[in-house]
Design a protein around this motif. Sequence first.
Motif, PDB file in Angstrom:
ATOM      1  N   ASP A  20       0.812  -1.398   0.136  1.00 20.80           N
ATOM      2  CA  ASP A  20       0.095   0.091  -0.070  1.00 20.80           C
ATOM      3  C   ASP A  20       0.812   1.401  -0.019  1.00 20.80           C
ATOM      4  OD1 ASP A  20       0.901  -0.817   2.441  1.00 20.80           O
ATOM      5  OD2 ASP A  20      -0.789   0.204   3.637  1.00 20.80           O
ATOM      6  N   LYS A  21       2.141   1.312   0.658  1.00 20.92           N
ATOM      7  CA  LYS A  21       2.972   2.560   0.581  1.00 20.92           C
ATOM      8  C   LYS A  21       4.075   2.404  -0.438  1.00 20.92           C
ATOM      9  CE  LYS A  21       2.478   2.993   5.682  1.00 20.92           C
ATOM     10  NZ  LYS A  21       3.341   2.980   7.047  1.00 20.92           N
ATOM     11  N   LEU A  22       4.192   1.380  -1.182  1.00 20.80           N
ATOM     12  CA  LEU A  22       5.194   1.235  -2.237  1.00 20.80           C
ATOM     13  C   LEU A  22       4.882   2.260  -3.361  1.00 20.80           C
ATOM     14  CD1 LEU A  22       7.755  -0.210  -3.081  1.00 20.80           C
ATOM     15  CD2 LEU A  22       6.045  -1.908  -4.399  1.00 20.80           C
ATOM     16  N   PRO A  23       3.633   2.573  -3.919  1.00 20.84           N
ATOM     17  CA  PRO A  23       3.844   3.467  -4.915  1.00 20.84           C
ATOM     18  C   PRO A  23       4.062   4.832  -4.343  1.00 20.84           C
ATOM     19  CG  PRO A  23       1.719   2.341  -4.862  1.00 20.84           C
ATOM     20  CD  PRO A  23       2.610   1.818  -3.702  1.00 20.84           C
ATOM     21  N   LYS A  24       3.763   5.316  -3.203  1.00 24.06           N
ATOM     22  CA  LYS A  24       4.210   6.612  -2.618  1.00 24.06           C
ATOM     23  C   LYS A  24       5.740   6.662  -2.617  1.00 24.06           C
ATOM     24  CE  LYS A  24       3.331  10.070   0.793  1.00 24.06           C
ATOM     25  NZ  LYS A  24       2.613  10.490   2.061  1.00 24.06           N
ATOM     26  N   ALA A  25       6.208   5.636  -1.955  1.00 27.03           N
ATOM     27  CA  ALA A  25       7.843   5.505  -2.013  1.00 27.03           C
ATOM     28  C   ALA A  25       8.664   5.659  -3.182  1.00 27.03           C
ATOM     29  CB  ALA A  25       8.187   4.196  -1.292  1.00 27.03           C
ATOM     30  N   LEU A  26       7.882   4.867  -4.228  1.00 27.86           N
ATOM     31  CA  LEU A  26       8.668   5.107  -5.653  1.00 27.86           C
ATOM     32  C   LEU A  26       8.301   6.458  -6.450  1.00 27.86           C
ATOM     33  CD1 LEU A  26       7.445   1.770  -7.228  1.00 27.86           C
ATOM     34  CD2 LEU A  26       9.655   2.384  -6.347  1.00 27.86           C
ATOM     35  N   ALA A  27       7.516   7.203  -5.844  1.00 29.78           N
ATOM     36  CA  ALA A  27       6.974   8.490  -6.518  1.00 29.78           C
ATOM     37  C   ALA A  27       8.097   9.492  -5.572  1.00 29.78           C
ATOM     38  CB  ALA A  27       5.443   9.111  -6.254  1.00 29.78           C
ATOM     39  N   ASN A  28       8.132   9.449  -4.429  1.00 25.61           N
ATOM     40  CA  ASN A  28       9.233  10.109  -3.651  1.00 25.61           C
ATOM     41  C   ASN A  28      10.754   9.870  -4.298  1.00 25.61           C
ATOM     42  OD1 ASN A  28       7.367  11.178  -2.160  1.00 25.61           O
ATOM     43  ND2 ASN A  28       7.810   9.782  -0.382  1.00 25.61           N
ATOM     44  N   LEU A  29      10.954   8.394  -4.698  1.00 27.74           N
ATOM     45  CA  LEU A  29      12.442   8.188  -5.198  1.00 27.74           C
ATOM     46  C   LEU A  29      12.502   8.940  -6.478  1.00 27.74           C
ATOM     47  CD1 LEU A  29      14.927   6.588  -5.144  1.00 27.74           C
ATOM     48  CD2 LEU A  29      13.809   4.803  -6.143  1.00 27.74           C
ATOM     49  N   ARG A  31      11.386  11.704  -7.422  1.00 20.84           N
ATOM     50  CA  ARG A  31      11.323  13.132  -7.435  1.00 20.84           C
ATOM     51  C   ARG A  31      12.705  13.327  -6.995  1.00 20.84           C
ATOM     52  NH1 ARG A  31       7.095  13.915  -3.450  1.00 20.84           N
ATOM     53  NH2 ARG A  31       5.788  12.521  -4.440  1.00 20.84           N
ATOM     54  N   PHE A  32      12.983  12.602  -6.047  1.00 23.85           N
ATOM     55  CA  PHE A  32      14.460  12.750  -5.606  1.00 23.85           C
ATOM     56  C   PHE A  32      15.400  12.598  -6.624  1.00 23.85           C
ATOM     57  CE2 PHE A  32      18.463  10.809  -3.976  1.00 23.85           C
ATOM     58  CZ  PHE A  32      19.183  11.754  -3.286  1.00 23.85           C
ATOM     59  N   ILE A  33      15.319  11.941  -7.613  1.00 21.89           N
ATOM     60  CA  ILE A  33      16.480  11.708  -8.669  1.00 21.89           C
ATOM     61  C   ILE A  33      16.073  12.785  -9.375  1.00 21.89           C
ATOM     62  CG2 ILE A  33      16.938  10.257 -10.735  1.00 21.89           C
ATOM     63  CD1 ILE A  33      15.997   7.922  -9.042  1.00 21.89           C
ATOM     64  N   SER A  34      15.120  13.044 -10.103  1.00 24.81           N
ATOM     65  CA  SER A  34      14.897  14.314 -10.754  1.00 24.81           C
ATOM     66  C   SER A  34      15.298  15.535 -10.235  1.00 24.81           C
ATOM     67  CB  SER A  34      13.213  14.426 -10.895  1.00 24.81           C
ATOM     68  OG  SER A  34      13.010  15.750 -11.709  1.00 24.81           O
ATOM     69  N   LYS A  35      15.138  15.825  -8.940  1.00 25.12           N
ATOM     70  CA  LYS A  35      15.883  16.970  -8.415  1.00 25.12           C
ATOM     71  C   LYS A  35      17.221  17.052  -8.322  1.00 25.12           C
ATOM     72  CE  LYS A  35      12.259  18.191  -4.874  1.00 25.12           C
ATOM     73  NZ  LYS A  35      11.824  18.176  -3.577  1.00 25.12           N
ATOM     74  N   ALA A  36      17.968  15.636  -8.181  1.00 22.01           N
ATOM     75  CA  ALA A  36      19.514  15.638  -8.292  1.00 22.01           C
ATOM     76  C   ALA A  36      19.996  15.793  -9.593  1.00 22.01           C
ATOM     77  CB  ALA A  36      19.810  14.152  -7.844  1.00 22.01           C
ATOM     78  N   ARG A  37      19.335  15.294 -10.507  1.00 18.51           N
ATOM     79  CA  ARG A  37      19.574  15.686 -12.036  1.00 18.51           C
ATOM     80  C   ARG A  37      19.600  17.203 -12.182  1.00 18.51           C
ATOM     81  NH1 ARG A  37      16.768  10.661 -15.235  1.00 18.51           N
ATOM     82  NH2 ARG A  37      18.215   9.335 -14.750  1.00 18.51           N
ATOM     83  N   ASN A  38      18.785  17.793 -11.738  1.00 23.53           N
ATOM     84  CA  ASN A  38      18.520  19.365 -11.983  1.00 23.53           C
ATOM     85  C   ASN A  38      19.283  19.858 -11.183  1.00 23.53           C
ATOM     86  OD1 ASN A  38      16.051  19.087 -13.595  1.00 23.53           O
ATOM     87  ND2 ASN A  38      14.748  19.232 -11.905  1.00 23.53           N
ATOM     88  N   MET A  39      20.067  19.406 -10.062  1.00 24.31           N
ATOM     89  CA  MET A  39      20.825  20.278  -9.588  1.00 24.31           C
ATOM     90  C   MET A  39      22.102  20.074 -10.187  1.00 24.31           C
ATOM     91  SD  MET A  39      20.089  19.120  -5.479  1.00 24.31           S
ATOM     92  CE  MET A  39      21.750  19.333  -4.801  1.00 24.31           C
ATOM     93  N   ALA A  40      22.414  18.654 -10.599  1.00 23.60           N
ATOM     94  CA  ALA A  40      23.760  18.570 -11.421  1.00 23.60           C
ATOM     95  C   ALA A  40      23.823  19.542 -12.720  1.00 23.60           C
ATOM     96  CB  ALA A  40      23.807  17.227 -11.729  1.00 23.60           C
ATOM     97  N   SER A  41      22.736  19.500 -13.263  1.00 23.80           N
ATOM     98  CA  SER A  41      22.860  20.332 -14.564  1.00 23.80           C
ATOM     99  C   SER A  41      22.941  21.732 -14.286  1.00 23.80           C
ATOM    100  CB  SER A  41      21.293  20.164 -15.525  1.00 23.80           C
ATOM    101  OG  SER A  41      20.341  20.690 -14.857  1.00 23.80           O
TER     102      SER A  41
END
Length: 153
Positions: A20-29, A31-41
């Motif tokens: 039940d919590k797995l979809p929310k955890a994957l969405a958070n992951l 978002r984290f990867i997206s933010k890390a890529r944006n910070m690097a670029s």
Amino acid sequence: MGGTEFLVIILIAIFLWGPDKLPKALANLRRFISKARNMASNAAADLSREIGTDIRPEDLNPKTFVRKHILTEEDQEMLTNPLKSTMRDLQDGTKPLQQGLTDATRDVETTRRSVNRGSITRGTNGSAVPAAEDAAAPAERTRGRAADFDDVT
């Protein structure tokens, strides 16, 4: 990453967060990867603007950065030519050793195959000789004296 590794990760995620919590955890992951890529670029864009050259995130590796943006091709050749010539000399120097090891390996393998086929027996002096050469040895060993147990075996 192979299919089995991916499956193991999915199973661990289900055990940790539950279905039940797995979809929310994957969405958070995600978002984290997206933010890390944006910070690097953004960091690469700021660095490019400061230096005045185009820098991509993979160029932020120190070796790549120095090679692409600081050293000229002549500098790179000047640094790598001694290493290339040393490597070439080492390879040329080890060719006889490599050939000797290859020959020795081939001889050992041939002897092993012969022993496995049973075509090598012990000669009169205890050395390994092919069975055809050792065929006359028992008769010669017993000529002029009585045969003992060692002659028979």
